[in-house]
Design a protein around this motif. Structure first.
Motif, mmCIF file in Angstrom:
data_model
loop_
_atom_site.group_PDB
_atom_site.id
_atom_site.type_symbol
_atom_site.label_atom_id
_atom_site.label_comp_id
_atom_site.label_asym_id
_atom_site.label_seq_id
_atom_site.Cartn_x
_atom_site.Cartn_y
_atom_site.Cartn_z
ATOM 1 N N THR A 1 5.770 1.986 -28.840
ATOM 2 C CA THR A 1 4.700 1.463 -27.974
ATOM 3 C C THR A 1 3.792 2.612 -27.552
ATOM 4 O O THR A 1 4.259 3.605 -26.996
ATOM 5 N N SER B 1 10.335 -2.553 -24.688
ATOM 6 C CA SER B 1 9.590 -3.652 -25.317
ATOM 7 C C SER B 1 10.506 -4.853 -25.559
ATOM 8 O O SER B 1 10.090 -6.010 -25.403
ATOM 9 N N ASP C 1 4.461 -3.531 -20.211
ATOM 10 C CA ASP C 1 5.289 -2.653 -21.042
ATOM 11 C C ASP C 1 4.501 -1.359 -21.246
ATOM 12 O O ASP C 1 3.272 -1.391 -21.383
ATOM 13 N N ILE D 1 5.871 -5.057 -30.109
ATOM 14 C CA ILE D 1 6.590 -4.615 -31.312
ATOM 15 C C ILE D 1 7.825 -3.820 -30.892
ATOM 16 O O ILE D 1 7.741 -2.928 -30.040
#
Ligand code: GTP
Ligand code: MG
Length: 447
Positions: free
Chosen positions: A256, A235, A275, A248
């Protein structure tokens, strides 16, 4: 499917330049009434391709603006119809007033892509060229603009017509042989001749298929999946690549859960970074679903970036290929900087946290467009072209197979006709209203 569908009859008008305030705006009128409308709004009889500086008059004869008008007599115009181009001052009020007058004088508002659709229906462009107009307008890099211009000038259609000619010749050869006994065909060398033609055409198909695939992918952009074990910095890398805090980031592994997509451009080419949830064994059902999605993304991606933690991963051996790129992250934590060598086979070393090595990664991805399949981008193509080309190749291959099995010539000729029809769908010689709508409705109004 039918030959070209009904032609359009009304006279249309729209702003051809971008909306909003600008130095100059261009308004275009096309259709039978263009010349009479031109006379009413300027008070002058315009000559073909002779620009005139004149007042533009509203329906009561009051001056709206001082403009340059350019008239193109049919068929020597973009649409093939009488066309009037008005360059006025680029104020939205002026443009609105001029358009209002043109509508009062008998034109109607053009639909999206209607000028180009008329050019197609009037045989000024074939369908691939019409599509290239949209590609050129939308192109975001010098290379894609050049490729679209080539397609607009007929580079792609020329290749399709070349294949169509080869198929016509093959079919004519096969049909001509229908009345002759097999021994005669063998003796005169006819069969060898047909075999040679099949093999040459097959090569022609394969190289065009390859080129179309590349052109198509470049137009659509690359999907790049960012994958790896939990906590390796996927991420953080996504955020670094797209330039903002999209995903995040947290020191807890398994942060994630869902895939996160970010669209961006590299050297003007479209790239979609995805991602993904870190891959590991887990009993958590939400995480399990995330991992299922990661695997799905990996299947569909054009490139999979496999992120590893350089601190933990001492085994720097990798196997990179066209679809896989290993990236060792967190190199800021290493005492000695690792070097690229044979064992790590072109893996990249970055720090998603500090940005170290990210430039090289971006360059590596950008180069994949340029060297895609080793094929130079000389034209633009769309998914529908690829689908029709594949269908055509399948019918051609079926014909080829039947010839080697000595199946009757008329059956082979039927397959070849099918192959020709699929190719004609690409250039639009065979088309239908829905296909045309789906292509032209995506254009902007005024194009
Ligand atoms: N020192 C250092 N820390 C990093 C780097 N990249 C990420 N981190 C840290 O590693 C931790 C995990 O980062 P994430 O980006 O959330 O990792 P992830 O791979 O997305 O993790 P999951 O979503 O849980 O799979 C965070 O504390 C980051 O700050 C880096 O290049 N250097
Ligand atoms: Mg993450």
């Amino acid at each position: 499917m039918s030959n070209k569908v009904n032609k359009l009859s009304e006279t249309i008008a729209a702003q051809a330049s971008a909306q909003g305030v600008s130095g100059i705006s261009v308004i275009r009128v096309s259709g039978d009434k263009s010349k009479t409308i031109a006379k009413k709004v300027t008070g002058k009889t315009l000559l073909h391709m002779k620009a005139q500086h004149t007042d533009f008059l509203d329906s009561d004869g009051a001056v709206i603006d001082s403009v340059i008008v350019l008239f193109f007599a049919s068929p020597a115009s973009y649409t093939g119809e009488d066309v009037l181009e008005i360059s006025c001052h680029g104020s939205t009020a002026v443009v609105d007033e001029i358009l209002k007058t043109l509508y009062e004088q008998g034109a109607r508002q053009a639909n999206a892509g209607e000028f180009t659709k008329r050019a197609f229906l009037n045989d000024k462009l074939d369908l691939t060229q019409a599509e290239a107009v949209a590609d050129l307008v939308e192109s975001s890099s010098a290379e894609t603009a050049r490729a679209a211009k080539n397609s607009l000038e007929g580079a792609f259609s020329k290749k399709i017509f070349g294949l169509l000619d080869a198929l016509t010749e093959l079919r004519a050869n096969i049909e001509a042989s229908l009345d002759f006994p097999e021994e005669d065909l063998e003796q005169t060398g006819h069969n060898q001749q047909v075999e040679k033609m099949f093999s040459q055409t097959s090569k022609h198909y394969l190289s065009l298929l390859e080129e179309t695939k590349v052109a198509c992918k470049i137009r659509e952009g690359l999907v790049v999946a960012i994958t790896g074990e939990p906590n390796v910095g996927k991420s953080t890398l996504l955020n670094q690549l797209c330039g903002h805090e999209r995903a995040i980031v947290n020191e807890a592994p398994g942060t994630t859960r869902d895939t996160i997509e970010v669209e961006t451009t590299i050297d003007g080419y479209r790239v979609c970074f995805v991602d993904t949830a870190g891959l590991r064994e887990t009993t958590n059902s939400v995480e399990q679903e995330g991992i299922r999605r990661t695997k799905e993304t990996i299947k569909q991606a054009d490139l999979v970036i496999e992120v590893r933690d350089a601190k933990k991963d001492n085994e720097l051996k990798t196997k990179n290929d066209q679809k896989r790129l290993v990236v060792f992250n967190k190199t800021d934590l290493l005492k000695t900087k690792p070097k690229r060598n044979k064992a790590n086979n072109g893996a990249l070393f970055v720090s998603a946290l500090t940005g170290l090595g990210i430039e090289g990664l971006v360059e590596n991805i950008g180069n994949r467009f340029k060297k895609e399949g080793g094929v130079e981008l000389t034209m633009t193509a769309r998914r529908r072209h690829l689908v029709s080309l594949n269908e055509s190749y399948d019918a051609f291959s079926a014909a080829k197979k039947k010839t080697t099995k000595n199946i009757a010539g008329d059956v082979v000729a039927e397959d070849l006709l099918q192959a020709q029809n699929s190719l004609s769908e690409i250039t639009g010689e065979f088309t239908n209203e829905e296909l045309l709508d789906s292509i032209f409705n995506r254009f902007c109004i005024g194009k």
